[in-house]
Write a protein that holds these residues in place. Sequence first.
Motif, PDB file in Angstrom:
ATOM      1  N   ILE A 302       6.186   5.526 -17.200  1.00  0.00           N
ATOM      2  CA  ILE A 302       7.469   5.366 -16.538  1.00  0.00           C
ATOM      3  C   ILE A 302       7.649   6.498 -15.541  1.00  0.00           C
ATOM      4  O   ILE A 302       7.348   7.643 -15.813  1.00  0.00           O
ATOM      5  CB  ILE A 302       8.610   5.391 -17.561  1.00  0.00           C
ATOM      6  CG1 ILE A 302       8.351   4.325 -18.636  1.00  0.00           C
ATOM      7  CG2 ILE A 302       9.948   5.140 -16.909  1.00  0.00           C
ATOM      8  CD1 ILE A 302       8.188   2.949 -18.122  1.00  0.00           C
ATOM      9  N   ALA A 303       8.166   6.169 -14.387  1.00  0.00           N
ATOM     10  CA  ALA A 303       8.235   7.144 -13.299  1.00  0.00           C
ATOM     11  C   ALA A 303       9.155   8.287 -13.648  1.00  0.00           C
ATOM     12  O   ALA A 303      10.339   8.099 -13.860  1.00  0.00           O
ATOM     13  CB  ALA A 303       8.730   6.461 -12.031  1.00  0.00           C
ATOM     14  N   GLY A 304       8.569   9.476 -13.702  1.00  0.00           N
ATOM     15  CA  GLY A 304       9.366  10.680 -13.846  1.00  0.00           C
ATOM     16  C   GLY A 304       9.822  10.930 -15.259  1.00  0.00           C
ATOM     17  O   GLY A 304       9.950  10.025 -16.069  1.00  0.00           O
ATOM     18  N   PRO A 305      10.092  12.192 -15.606  1.00  0.00           N
ATOM     19  CA  PRO A 305      10.505  12.527 -16.958  1.00  0.00           C
ATOM     20  C   PRO A 305      11.869  11.993 -17.334  1.00  0.00           C
ATOM     21  O   PRO A 305      12.184  11.869 -18.493  1.00  0.00           O
ATOM     22  CB  PRO A 305      10.486  14.058 -16.952  1.00  0.00           C
ATOM     23  CG  PRO A 305      10.646  14.442 -15.509  1.00  0.00           C
ATOM     24  CD  PRO A 305       9.975  13.370 -14.744  1.00  0.00           C
ATOM     25  N   ARG A 306      12.703  11.650 -16.342  1.00  0.00           N
ATOM     26  CA  ARG A 306      14.074  11.232 -16.664  1.00  0.00           C
ATOM     27  C   ARG A 306      14.092   9.959 -17.500  1.00  0.00           C
ATOM     28  O   ARG A 306      14.962   9.751 -18.321  1.00  0.00           O
ATOM     29  CB  ARG A 306      14.855  11.012 -15.364  1.00  0.00           C
ATOM     30  CG  ARG A 306      16.303  10.607 -15.603  1.00  0.00           C
ATOM     31  CD  ARG A 306      17.117  10.838 -14.359  1.00  0.00           C
ATOM     32  NE  ARG A 306      16.650  10.064 -13.237  1.00  0.00           N
ATOM     33  CZ  ARG A 306      17.018   8.782 -13.033  1.00  0.00           C
ATOM     34  NH1 ARG A 306      17.808   8.183 -13.887  1.00  0.00           N
ATOM     35  NH2 ARG A 306      16.590   8.130 -11.980  1.00  0.00           N
ATOM     36  N   VAL A 307      13.125   9.073 -17.293  1.00  0.00           N
ATOM     37  CA  VAL A 307      13.108   7.840 -18.075  1.00  0.00           C
ATOM     38  C   VAL A 307      11.836   7.727 -18.880  1.00  0.00           C
ATOM     39  O   VAL A 307      11.430   6.650 -19.255  1.00  0.00           O
ATOM     40  CB  VAL A 307      13.240   6.594 -17.146  1.00  0.00           C
ATOM     41  CG1 VAL A 307      14.626   6.503 -16.586  1.00  0.00           C
ATOM     42  CG2 VAL A 307      12.214   6.620 -16.038  1.00  0.00           C
ATOM     43  N   ALA A 308      11.206   8.874 -19.163  1.00  0.00           N
ATOM     44  CA  ALA A 308       9.951   8.820 -19.899  1.00  0.00           C
ATOM     45  C   ALA A 308      10.114   8.182 -21.262  1.00  0.00           C
ATOM     46  O   ALA A 308       9.235   7.499 -21.740  1.00  0.00           O
ATOM     47  CB  ALA A 308       9.375  10.226 -20.054  1.00  0.00           C
ATOM     48  N   ALA A 309      11.254   8.407 -21.885  1.00  0.00           N
ATOM     49  CA  ALA A 309      11.427   7.884 -23.241  1.00  0.00           C
ATOM     50  C   ALA A 309      11.422   6.374 -23.281  1.00  0.00           C
ATOM     51  O   ALA A 309      11.209   5.786 -24.328  1.00  0.00           O
ATOM     52  CB  ALA A 309      12.730   8.410 -23.838  1.00  0.00           C
ATOM     53  N   ASP A 310      11.627   5.698 -22.181  1.00  0.00           N
ATOM     54  CA  ASP A 310      11.608   4.237 -22.181  1.00  0.00           C
ATOM     55  C   ASP A 310      10.245   3.700 -22.546  1.00  0.00           C
ATOM     56  O   ASP A 310      10.114   2.542 -22.929  1.00  0.00           O
ATOM     57  CB  ASP A 310      12.026   3.694 -20.802  1.00  0.00           C
ATOM     58  CG  ASP A 310      13.511   3.793 -20.582  1.00  0.00           C
ATOM     59  OD1 ASP A 310      13.944   3.414 -19.501  1.00  0.00           O
ATOM     60  OD2 ASP A 310      14.213   4.256 -21.480  1.00  0.00           O
ATOM     61  N   GLY A 311       9.215   4.517 -22.351  1.00  0.00           N
ATOM     62  CA  GLY A 311       7.894   4.035 -22.678  1.00  0.00           C
ATOM     63  C   GLY A 311       7.725   3.768 -24.151  1.00  0.00           C
ATOM     64  O   GLY A 311       6.872   2.998 -24.563  1.00  0.00           O
ATOM     65  N   VAL A 312       8.492   4.428 -24.993  1.00  0.00           N
ATOM     66  CA  VAL A 312       8.440   4.146 -26.422  1.00  0.00           C
ATOM     67  C   VAL A 312       9.327   2.963 -26.711  1.00  0.00           C
ATOM     68  O   VAL A 312      10.536   3.012 -26.477  1.00  0.00           O
ATOM     69  CB  VAL A 312       8.893   5.367 -27.243  1.00  0.00           C
ATOM     70  CG1 VAL A 312       8.935   5.014 -28.709  1.00  0.00           C
ATOM     71  CG2 VAL A 312       7.949   6.539 -27.011  1.00  0.00           C
ATOM     72  N   ALA A 313       8.741   1.898 -27.193  1.00  0.00           N
ATOM     73  CA  ALA A 313       9.484   0.668 -27.376  1.00  0.00           C
ATOM     74  C   ALA A 313      10.608   0.866 -28.381  1.00  0.00           C
ATOM     75  O   ALA A 313      10.449   1.574 -29.360  1.00  0.00           O
ATOM     76  CB  ALA A 313       8.552  -0.426 -27.874  1.00  0.00           C
ATOM     77  N   PRO A 314      11.770   0.235 -28.143  1.00  0.00           N
ATOM     78  CA  PRO A 314      12.856   0.319 -29.117  1.00  0.00           C
ATOM     79  C   PRO A 314      12.381  -0.160 -30.465  1.00  0.00           C
ATOM     80  O   PRO A 314      11.893  -1.275 -30.598  1.00  0.00           O
ATOM     81  CB  PRO A 314      13.926  -0.603 -28.529  1.00  0.00           C
ATOM     82  CG  PRO A 314      13.593  -0.716 -27.091  1.00  0.00           C
ATOM     83  CD  PRO A 314      12.104  -0.597 -27.002  1.00  0.00           C
ATOM     84  N   ALA A 315      12.540   0.668 -31.466  1.00  0.00           N
ATOM     85  CA  ALA A 315      11.942   0.357 -32.765  1.00  0.00           C
ATOM     86  C   ALA A 315      12.467  -0.939 -33.338  1.00  0.00           C
ATOM     87  O   ALA A 315      11.724  -1.728 -33.889  1.00  0.00           O
ATOM     88  CB  ALA A 315      12.204   1.502 -33.727  1.00  0.00           C
ATOM     89  N   ASP A 316      13.760  -1.179 -33.260  1.00  0.00           N
ATOM     90  CA  ASP A 316      14.331  -2.353 -33.904  1.00  0.00           C
ATOM     91  C   ASP A 316      14.165  -3.611 -33.078  1.00  0.00           C
ATOM     92  O   ASP A 316      14.607  -4.673 -33.484  1.00  0.00           O
ATOM     93  CB  ASP A 316      15.806  -2.119 -34.218  1.00  0.00           C
ATOM     94  CG  ASP A 316      16.563  -1.536 -33.045  1.00  0.00           C
ATOM     95  OD1 ASP A 316      15.939  -0.843 -32.245  1.00  0.00           O
ATOM     96  OD2 ASP A 316      17.773  -1.770 -32.947  1.00  0.00           O
ATOM     97  N   ALA A 317      13.494  -3.516 -31.924  1.00  0.00           N
ATOM     98  CA  ALA A 317      13.267  -4.701 -31.130  1.00  0.00           C
ATOM     99  C   ALA A 317      11.952  -5.353 -31.452  1.00  0.00           C
ATOM    100  O   ALA A 317      11.629  -6.403 -30.941  1.00  0.00           O
ATOM    101  CB  ALA A 317      13.301  -4.350 -29.646  1.00  0.00           C
ATOM    102  N   LYS A 318      11.150  -4.728 -32.268  1.00  0.00           N
ATOM    103  CA  LYS A 318       9.820  -5.243 -32.525  1.00  0.00           C
ATOM    104  C   LYS A 318       9.869  -6.597 -33.208  1.00  0.00           C
ATOM    105  O   LYS A 318      10.816  -6.941 -33.904  1.00  0.00           O
ATOM    106  CB  LYS A 318       9.048  -4.257 -33.384  1.00  0.00           C
ATOM    107  CG  LYS A 318       8.483  -3.082 -32.585  1.00  0.00           C
ATOM    108  CD  LYS A 318       7.444  -3.533 -31.614  1.00  0.00           C
ATOM    109  CE  LYS A 318       6.819  -2.357 -30.907  1.00  0.00           C
ATOM    110  NZ  LYS A 318       5.779  -2.773 -29.983  1.00  0.00           N
ATOM    111  N   PRO A 319       8.774  -7.381 -33.018  1.00  0.00           N
ATOM    112  CA  PRO A 319       8.774  -8.746 -33.550  1.00  0.00           C
ATOM    113  C   PRO A 319       8.848  -8.814 -35.055  1.00  0.00           C
ATOM    114  O   PRO A 319       9.216  -9.806 -35.592  1.00  0.00           O
ATOM    115  CB  PRO A 319       7.461  -9.313 -33.064  1.00  0.00           C
ATOM    116  CG  PRO A 319       6.600  -8.140 -32.841  1.00  0.00           C
ATOM    117  CD  PRO A 319       7.518  -7.057 -32.350  1.00  0.00           C
TER     118      PRO A 319
END
Length: 319
Positions: A302-319
Amino acid sequence: MWGLVPLFWPLLEPAGALEILAHRMVWSLGVVGVALLVMRRWAWLGELLRQPRKLGLVTVAAAVITVNWGVYIWSVNSGHVVEASLGYFINPLVTIAMGVLLLKERLRPTQWAAVGVGLCAVVVLTVGYGRPPWISLTLAFSFATYGLVKKKVNLGGIESLAAETAVQFVPALGYLLWLGARGDATFATHGAGHAALLAATGVVTAVPLVCFGAAAIRVPLSTLGLLQYLAPVFQFLLGILYFHEAMPAERWAGFALVWLALSLLTFDALRMARRGALALRAHGGVADGALGDGAVAGAGGIAGPRVAADGVAPADAKP
């Protein structure tokens, strides 16, 4: 556990995808409610109820994850496990595209290359399937949208799951009662074992979330993010080796392009994290590895450190 979950949903047949989905919503709220009761974590609820905007975002998140869960359950029980796994492979690419289009993020050349390769993969897979891979695209876009909304809500994993399933609870319970009134519900008509499996959907949803939350405070985020790729890898292997789904040459080519795009993203994220860590170390700013753990969260690039955490998928969204 998330990688092996395709083995669970077929056990719930003859219940249809909508009935399974409704049970998952109802029982998940029960499980996380008990967990919150044991941990005595209720302070967030009053704060949430006093913020209409956050409540609105929680409702949007609940709607989006309902689509994601429903399509995933249907795809697994309809013989589309491989195509479903593709959705979670291309999710980082969709997340990046949303970052550019919605958040006006700036991408590095390697990230642009990865997005371009990903688009080529969709074209190749469209030719291979004879149609757009709509299951994969629906899962990827719903999951990425969910992550974007959750970024705005900013609640913990268990708390956010509790809030979202609370929104889902009344419609889900209403649907189950309606099915029962029509005589179409399977919960009470196919034995205690079947009813127990339907109730277990709450545990199947919550236990991996709890493990993820425990790992997030013990494992470097760079490692945690790379491990997120294991779920679609396991799902892909299950689709081929266990469910024996067809993989003609065009699909292999499409998947190969997706994996190439993910390799580019991972390489770019690790390279930038290493560069940032060296720069800060040179100035005595952080201890070894501190930046690297955060800057490649999810290795999704993900571009830049400001949104780096988005790369970790939301845990409760998993299938």
